[in-house]
Design a protein around this motif. Structure first.
Motif, short mmCIF file in Angstrom:
data_model
loop_
_atom_site.label_atom_id
_atom_site.label_comp_id
_atom_site.label_asym_id
_atom_site.label_seq_id
_atom_site.Cartn_x
_atom_site.Cartn_y
_atom_site.Cartn_z
N MET A 1 0.84 -1.19 0.00
CA MET A 1 0.00 0.00 0.00
C MET A 1 0.87 1.24 0.00
SD MET A 1 -3.00 -1.11 2.69
CE MET A 1 -4.12 0.16 2.14
N ALA A 2 0.29 2.33 -0.51
CA ALA A 2 1.03 3.57 -0.59
C ALA A 2 0.85 4.37 0.70
CB ALA A 2 0.57 4.39 -1.78
N LEU A 3 1.67 5.39 0.81
CA LEU A 3 1.65 6.21 2.02
C LEU A 3 0.31 6.90 2.21
CD1 LEU A 3 3.48 7.27 4.31
CD2 LEU A 3 4.13 9.14 2.82
N PHE A 4 -0.42 7.16 1.13
CA PHE A 4 -1.66 7.93 1.26
C PHE A 4 -2.90 7.06 1.29
CE2 PHE A 4 -0.30 7.79 -3.17
CZ PHE A 4 -1.44 7.33 -3.83
N ASP A 5 -2.74 5.74 1.52
CA ASP A 5 -3.89 4.85 1.56
C ASP A 5 -4.43 4.62 2.97
OD1 ASP A 5 -4.11 4.37 -1.16
OD2 ASP A 5 -2.61 2.78 -1.12
N HIS A 6 -3.95 5.38 3.93
CA HIS A 6 -4.31 5.13 5.32
C HIS A 6 -5.02 6.31 5.97
CE1 HIS A 6 -1.91 1.40 5.39
NE2 HIS A 6 -1.09 2.08 4.61
N HIS A 7 -5.50 7.25 5.17
CA HIS A 7 -6.25 8.39 5.69
C HIS A 7 -7.61 8.45 5.00
CE1 HIS A 7 -2.95 10.25 7.97
NE2 HIS A 7 -2.18 9.88 6.97
N ASP A 8 -8.58 9.06 5.67
CA ASP A 8 -9.88 9.25 5.03
C ASP A 8 -9.73 10.06 3.75
OD1 ASP A 8 -11.11 7.86 7.05
OD2 ASP A 8 -11.67 9.64 8.19
N ILE A 9 -8.98 11.16 3.85
CA ILE A 9 -8.77 12.06 2.72
C ILE A 9 -7.28 12.36 2.60
CG2 ILE A 9 -9.29 14.34 1.74
CD1 ILE A 9 -11.84 14.36 3.35
N THR A 10 -6.78 12.34 1.39
CA THR A 10 -5.37 12.65 1.16
C THR A 10 -5.25 13.67 0.04
OG1 THR A 10 -4.66 10.44 1.85
CG2 THR A 10 -3.10 11.73 0.57
N ARG A 104 15.91 11.62 -3.47
CA ARG A 104 14.57 11.36 -3.97
C ARG A 104 13.86 10.41 -3.03
NH1 ARG A 104 16.64 12.00 -9.44
NH2 ARG A 104 15.30 13.45 -10.59
N LEU A 105 12.70 10.84 -2.52
CA LEU A 105 11.88 9.98 -1.68
C LEU A 105 10.88 9.24 -2.57
CD1 LEU A 105 11.03 12.23 1.39
CD2 LEU A 105 12.44 10.18 1.38
N HIS A 106 10.68 7.96 -2.30
CA HIS A 106 9.72 7.15 -3.03
C HIS A 106 8.72 6.61 -2.02
CE1 HIS A 106 12.34 7.22 -6.63
NE2 HIS A 106 13.33 7.15 -5.74
N ALA A 107 7.50 7.17 -2.07
CA ALA A 107 6.49 6.80 -1.08
C ALA A 107 5.26 6.18 -1.72
CB ALA A 107 6.09 8.03 -0.26
N GLY A 108 5.39 5.69 -2.96
CA GLY A 108 4.26 5.04 -3.60
C GLY A 108 3.93 3.70 -2.99
N HIS A 109 4.88 3.09 -2.31
CA HIS A 109 4.68 1.83 -1.59
C HIS A 109 5.35 1.97 -0.23
CE1 HIS A 109 3.24 -0.28 -5.19
NE2 HIS A 109 4.20 0.35 -5.85
N LEU A 110 4.80 1.24 0.73
CA LEU A 110 5.41 1.22 2.06
C LEU A 110 6.31 -0.01 2.18
CD1 LEU A 110 2.44 2.31 4.34
CD2 LEU A 110 4.26 3.70 3.34
N PRO A 111 7.43 0.12 2.88
CA PRO A 111 7.91 1.34 3.54
C PRO A 111 8.54 2.32 2.55
CG PRO A 111 9.48 -0.43 3.85
CD PRO A 111 8.32 -1.03 3.14
N ALA A 112 8.55 3.60 2.93
CA ALA A 112 9.12 4.63 2.07
C ALA A 112 10.63 4.44 1.96
CB ALA A 112 8.81 6.01 2.65
#
Length: 355
Positions: A1-10, A104-112
């Motif tokens: 899962m990506a970093l932004f899949d754990h909030h109601d709204i991103t 370069r940060l890569h946060a499309g998948h966890l862990p970043a």
């Protein structure tokens, strides 16, 4: 899962810098609300990503998604509360640039993960302070670190690197919206958000003519498209009526630099126009029940002709008042009535004859 899949709204940005909005929690109202605000839904790896119209300037696009996020939070029977703003990808730097990112940060998948492009002691310290661990392929956050902690670690690293004047780029793994498939959006036309602030300026007559041009171009009929257009028009006219009335108030104040006669004429015309806009706004609002009922009916019923008649009458009256507002702004100055000719009065008392 990506970093932004754990909030109601991103709130995030694609890899080419387009801001987007996602709603992870099941919220039936969110899709309709976002679509009616002019967002286009795209499919990306099993999730729905909402982008503003791609022709909207970047600053305006960021403002639109911020307002939409607040609206989604407040709407619905179960308001959403968990919001993550991950729009760091707006720092994207073109490859080969003199400002090519040091990290370069890569946060499309966890862990970043983080890729270091320049060997620098300050960079290594910043990574270690943010809990990134070195590996043969770069730096990575611990797999057991929670999502919120990972978000905080990435934000800390960004702040430290930019504080050291070392450019850093973060990618959430969302490609350009131009390369993503669009999802159905109830047939609503995608247009640039259109508000009174865009058109009014210092020329009320041109603003009102622009409104009429828009009205003639986009007809209102049953369906999602018509509901969207009606909401857009109600919003626009409420703003425009206020702006005209406010301009009249300011021109009515003494010391405006205009002659009293010109100022009085302008105040009168603006006031009449604002009143006509308010009446047109009332007609558009009166059209909403009939339009909503017609839009909710999958098939015509016995009540359809009467509802359509009510809708057409309200829209026709609204258009007539819009024309009246334009006429009020463009009407010529009425000629000043000439004072009646009176005989000249004598300066003193009449002469009395004596015998």
């Amino acid at each position: 899962m990506a970093l932004f899949d754990h909030h109601d709204i991103t709130l995030g940005s694609s890899d080419d810098g387009h801001p987007f909005l996602t709603v992870t929690t099941a919220a039936p109202h969110a899709h309709r609300l976002l679509v009616n605000r002019g967002f286009t839904p795209y499919a990306h790896r099993g999730r729905v990503v909402y982008f503003p119209h791609l022709d909207v300037p970047l600053a305006e696009a960021h403002r639109l998604i911020e307002e939409a996020a607040n609206a989604v939070c407040l709407a619905g029977s179960a308001p959403l509360s968990s919001i993550a703003d991950l729009r760091w990808t707006t720092y994207a730097v073109a490859p080969g640039s003199v400002l090519e990112p040091a990290v370069r940060l890569h946060a499309g998948h966890l862990p970043a993960t983080a890729t270091v492009h320049h060997r620098n002691l300050a960079i290594r310290r910043a990574l270690e302070d943010a809990k990134f661990q070195p590996t043969p392929w770069g730096y990575v956050l611990p797999a057991d670190m929670g999502e919120r902690d990972q978000a905080q670690a990435c934000t800390q690293l960004l702040g430290d690197l930019w504080g050291l004047d070392l450019p850093c780029e973060t990618r959430l793994g969302v490609p350009s919206p131009a390369s993503l498939p669009q999802l159905p959006y109830s047939g609503i036309s995608r247009t640039r958000p259109w508000t009174a602030a865009d058109i009014e300026g210092d020329r009320p007559t041109e603003a009102l003519q622009a409104v009429l041009d828009h009205v003639h171009t986009h007809a209102i009929g049953p369906g999602a498209e018509g509901l969207y257009r009606l909401e857009e028009r109600i919003d626009l006219l409420s703003q425009l009526a206020y702006r005209f009335a406010s301009r009249a108030v300011h021109q009515a104040q003494p010391g405006g630099g205009q002659s009293p006669l010109t100022s009085a004429k302008s105040v009168t015309n603006l006031s009449i126009a604002a009143g006509s806009l308010a009446t047109a706004l009332s007609n558009y609002t009166a059209a909403l029940p009939a339009l909503a009922t017609l839009s909710a009916q999958p098939q015509p019923t016995a009540a359809t002709p009467a509802l359509q008649k009510d809708l057409d009458r309200s829209l026709r009256q609204a258009h007539g008042h819009l024309e009246g507002a334009l006429h009020a702004l463009t009407r010529p100055a009425s000629p000043q009535a000439a004072a009646p000719h009176l005989p000249r009065k004598p300066d003193g008392p009449p002469h009395r004859r004596t015998r």
